[in-house]
Design a protein around this motif. Structure first.
Motif, PDB file in Angstrom:
ATOM      1  N   ARG A   2       0.829  -1.198   0.000  1.00  0.00           N
ATOM      2  CA  ARG A   2       0.000   0.000   0.000  1.00  0.00           C
ATOM      3  C   ARG A   2       0.872   1.260   0.000  1.00  0.00           C
ATOM      4  O   ARG A   2       0.602   2.209  -0.727  1.00  0.00           O
ATOM      5  N   GLU A  23       2.490   1.715  -3.367  1.00  0.00           N
ATOM      6  CA  GLU A  23       1.545   2.253  -4.349  1.00  0.00           C
ATOM      7  C   GLU A  23       1.358   3.752  -4.152  1.00  0.00           C
ATOM      8  O   GLU A  23       1.313   4.512  -5.121  1.00  0.00           O
ATOM      9  N   ARG A  45       2.302   6.717  -6.812  1.00  0.00           N
ATOM     10  CA  ARG A  45       1.334   7.714  -7.281  1.00  0.00           C
ATOM     11  C   ARG A  45       1.833   9.129  -7.029  1.00  0.00           C
ATOM     12  O   ARG A  45       1.672  10.006  -7.883  1.00  0.00           O
TER      13      ARG A  45
END
Length: 77
Positions: A4, A7, A11
């Motif tokens: 998580r 990610e 981003r």
């Protein structure tokens, strides 16, 4: 790094707008020398940093780091 978090970092990096840096060969060599000089300098944490790391949970440190990425000052400052 958790999936998580990885990610989220991906981003954030994809959304970041950065101007390409153009360095001359002399500037590149100077930057490389300065970087290599810092690789072998041991940096002792300040007493405030050591107290921070000794007293926080991993979850709290991750939350503080997330805030620092958004521009907040380091908690030990």
């Amino acid at each position: 790094m958790s999936m998580r978090l990885a990610e989220r970092v991906a981003r954030l990096e994809a959304a970041r707008r950065a101007v390409p840096v153009r360095l001359t060969p002399a500037q590149t060599a100077d930057a490389a020398r300065r970087y290599e000089a810092t690789l072998y300098e041991p940096r002792e944490p300040t007493p405030r940093q050591a107290a921070y790391y000794a007293s926080r949970s991993l979850h709290e440190m991750a939350s503080d780091y997330d805030a620092m990425l958004k521009g907040a000052p380091a908690p030990w400052e």
